[in-house]
Design a protein around this motif. Structure first.
Motif, PDB file in Angstrom:
ATOM      1  N   ILE A  88       0.893  -1.256  -0.205  1.00 32.35           N
ATOM      2  CA  ILE A  88      -0.062   0.103  -0.015  1.00 32.35           C
ATOM      3  C   ILE A  88       0.920   1.359  -0.127  1.00 32.35           C
ATOM      4  O   ILE A  88       1.733   1.053   0.664  1.00 32.35           O
ATOM      5  N   VAL A  89       0.794   2.203  -0.840  1.00 33.19           N
ATOM      6  CA  VAL A  89       1.427   3.468  -0.979  1.00 33.19           C
ATOM      7  C   VAL A  89       0.819   4.396  -0.637  1.00 33.19           C
ATOM      8  O   VAL A  89      -0.393   4.689  -0.861  1.00 33.19           O
TER       9      VAL A  89
ATOM     10  N   LEU B  14      -2.963   0.525  -3.977  1.00 31.64           N
ATOM     11  CA  LEU B  14      -2.531  -0.793  -3.470  1.00 31.64           C
ATOM     12  C   LEU B  14      -1.684  -1.182  -4.994  1.00 31.64           C
ATOM     13  O   LEU B  14      -2.065  -0.946  -6.016  1.00 31.64           O
ATOM     14  N   ILE B  15      -0.662  -1.927  -4.624  1.00 35.31           N
ATOM     15  CA  ILE B  15      -0.016  -2.485  -5.893  1.00 35.31           C
ATOM     16  C   ILE B  15       0.416  -3.993  -5.450  1.00 35.31           C
ATOM     17  O   ILE B  15       0.423  -4.298  -4.400  1.00 35.31           O
ATOM     18  N   LYS B  16       0.766  -4.782  -6.440  1.00 33.44           N
ATOM     19  CA  LYS B  16       1.323  -6.152  -6.296  1.00 33.44           C
ATOM     20  C   LYS B  16       2.675  -6.251  -6.296  1.00 33.44           C
ATOM     21  O   LYS B  16       3.283  -7.241  -6.114  1.00 33.44           O
TER      22      LYS B  16
ATOM     23  N   ILE C 275       5.735  11.891  -7.358  1.00 31.53           N
ATOM     24  CA  ILE C 275       6.483  11.060  -6.473  1.00 31.53           C
ATOM     25  C   ILE C 275       7.626  12.068  -6.068  1.00 31.53           C
ATOM     26  O   ILE C 275       8.066  11.685  -4.722  1.00 31.53           O
ATOM     27  N   GLN C 276       8.189  12.894  -6.813  1.00 31.59           N
ATOM     28  CA  GLN C 276       9.446  13.440  -6.220  1.00 31.59           C
ATOM     29  C   GLN C 276       8.785  14.639  -5.327  1.00 31.59           C
ATOM     30  O   GLN C 276       9.282  15.155  -4.419  1.00 31.59           O
ATOM     31  N   SER C 277       7.652  15.518  -5.599  1.00 24.63           N
ATOM     32  CA  SER C 277       7.176  16.726  -5.137  1.00 24.63           C
ATOM     33  C   SER C 277       6.515  16.127  -3.931  1.00 24.63           C
ATOM     34  O   SER C 277       6.360  16.917  -2.931  1.00 24.63           O
ATOM     35  N   ARG C 278       6.116  14.975  -4.085  1.00 28.86           N
ATOM     36  CA  ARG C 278       5.240  14.510  -2.884  1.00 28.86           C
ATOM     37  C   ARG C 278       5.734  13.031  -2.435  1.00 28.86           C
ATOM     38  O   ARG C 278       5.094  12.088  -2.769  1.00 28.86           O
ATOM     39  N   PRO C 279       6.726  13.052  -1.622  1.00 28.28           N
ATOM     40  CA  PRO C 279       7.232  11.778  -1.196  1.00 28.28           C
ATOM     41  C   PRO C 279       6.104  10.774  -0.441  1.00 28.28           C
ATOM     42  O   PRO C 279       5.027  11.498   0.019  1.00 28.28           O
ATOM     43  N   ALA C 280       6.211   9.552  -0.358  1.00 27.04           N
ATOM     44  CA  ALA C 280       5.257   8.694   0.192  1.00 27.04           C
ATOM     45  C   ALA C 280       5.903   7.535   0.576  1.00 27.04           C
ATOM     46  O   ALA C 280       7.211   7.303   0.995  1.00 27.04           O
ATOM     47  N   VAL C 281       5.128   6.784   1.497  1.00 31.10           N
ATOM     48  CA  VAL C 281       5.720   5.580   2.256  1.00 31.10           C
ATOM     49  C   VAL C 281       5.013   4.376   1.689  1.00 31.10           C
ATOM     50  O   VAL C 281       3.753   4.502   1.306  1.00 31.10           O
ATOM     51  N   VAL C 282       5.707   3.233   1.409  1.00 29.38           N
ATOM     52  CA  VAL C 282       4.954   2.178   0.670  1.00 29.38           C
ATOM     53  C   VAL C 282       5.311   0.903   1.967  1.00 29.38           C
ATOM     54  O   VAL C 282       6.436   0.809   2.467  1.00 29.38           O
TER      55      VAL C 282
END
Length: 379
Positions: free
Chosen positions: A94-95, A108-110, A121-128
């Protein structure tokens, strides 16, 4: 609010979002400096990972996490390595955008290759994170728990947990993630702000039914089926304490920067929203910590297209009014001068120092035995 300017100091200052007033020299403020930054998804994940490296068994209640975009190569490599060592492992991830709220931007990704590598994704970092595929279901629906935790003091550490909270339900029957259902947010995401737009969302006048219920109603249901509810509560309390321990070093840096020792300033307290998911085996897993949990006790109801009115929500009112009331009672600066000091605060359970002292001792013992090369102050 002070539309005409502040004339007299207050006993308690109630800020809506964050600690932002450097002109308060006494009293108490309902926000800690830096709390919003400390519980953001990336900062929380870093803090939890530090503790997982030191005490893996004690901090196994937080899903395995990677920070994007900086750890994308590491994420890809580790997932490939785990799949090679265990070909039967079929994970889902889940991202979550770092600054997102109310389910915004979550997907969600597999496979790591499915991450949306756009400019955002560069301007808005995330947690996976590794997605929890086997949650506890009630009425075939996935749900999470919002528990309210009062951090009454940082030094000395003093923590209370509300005895009741909210259970927030998905609105489509749960199925384990597949490529076909990954995008069905009403099945996989428990966010109230998403599910309220589902045609299956049920507003109920009862705290035991509907798409939002009290946590105590879930506990009663589990207890009637023979579940060990006392152990569940013990595990939740342990999760809360350990999470706050993980956040304390960063919070102290912010606190000492904004309110230096020896200078006049307020003391702080804060109500936090802990979002917890129960696995099928009743193990609680921490999803996130919210620095500004909603205290609304009503919901919007559409009377006609585009026309809304606010309608009372009995379940929100039952839980949140008690949380606010007893928070104010606990921080009341006048309570020691009154004869009603015997007032019991039925909403909250004190988990420090009684619970935390033994936990500190246990962690310190583990630290001495297993991690002699680390230096970590937990007090």
């Amino acid at each position: 609010q002070f539309p005409f300017g502040r004339r007299l100091p207050c006993d308690i200052y109630w800020h809506g979002v964050s600690f932002h007033d450097n002109n308060i020299f006494s009293g108490q403020v309902n926000k800690f400096p830096g709390m919003m930054e400390t519980v953001r998804k990336i900062t929380l994940s870093r803090a939890m990972r530090t503790m997982q490296d030191l005490f893996p068994l004690e901090y196994n209640f937080y899903p395995r996490s990677w920070i994007l975009p900086e750890e994308l190569p590491l994420f890809v490599a580790e997932v490939r390595m785990m799949k090679d060592s265990n070909p039967s492992w079929k994970p889902t991830f889940i991202v979550k955008p770092d600054g997102g709220c109310q389910g915004d931007g979550i997907y969600l990704i597999k496979d790591p290759s499915d991450i949306r590598l756009t400019g955002s994704i560069q301007s808005r970092p995330a947690v996976v994170q590794e997605y929890i595929c086997k949650p506890l279901l009630v009425d075939k629906l996935k749900f999470d728990i919002r528990l309210y935790v009062l951090l009454k003091s940082l030094e000395p550490l003093e923590i209370y947990i509300a005895k009741d909270g909210l259970s927030r339900f998905c609105t489509e029957p749960y199925q384990e993630p597949t490529l076909k259902n990954l995008h069905q947010v009403f099945m996989h995401l428990t966010n109230y702000s998403l599910n309220i737009h589902s045609g299956n969302f049920i507003h109920s006048d009862s705290v035991n039914t509907g798409s939002k219920r009290t946590f105590s109603s879930i506990l009663c249901r589990l207890s009637s089926r023979g579940a060990d509810v006392k152990k569940l509560w013990s595990d939740i309390i342990s999760l809360v304490i350990k999470t706050i321990i993980a956040l304390t070093p960063e919070l102290k840096v912010y606190y000492q920067s904004d309110i230096p020792a020896g200078k006049p300033g307020p003391t702080c307290f804060q109500i936090l929203g802990f979002d917890i998911l129960l696995m099928k085996n009743l193990k609680p897993m921490l999803l996130e910590v919210n620095a500004n949990p909603s205290m609304r006790i009503e919901h919007e109801q559409e009377l006609s297209p585009g026309v809304f009115e606010n309608v009372p929500s009995p379940v929100d009112e039952e839980v949140k009014v008690a949380v606010i009331r007893d928070t104010l009672r606990l921080v009341d600066p006048q309570k020691k001068k009154r004869k009603d000091t015997h007032l019991s605060f039925h909403t909250y359970l004190l988990i420090f120092p009684t619970q935390l002292q033994s936990l500190h001792a246990g962690i310190a013992s583990m630290k001495d035995k297993q991690h002699k090369h680390h230096s970590l102050k937990l007090s």
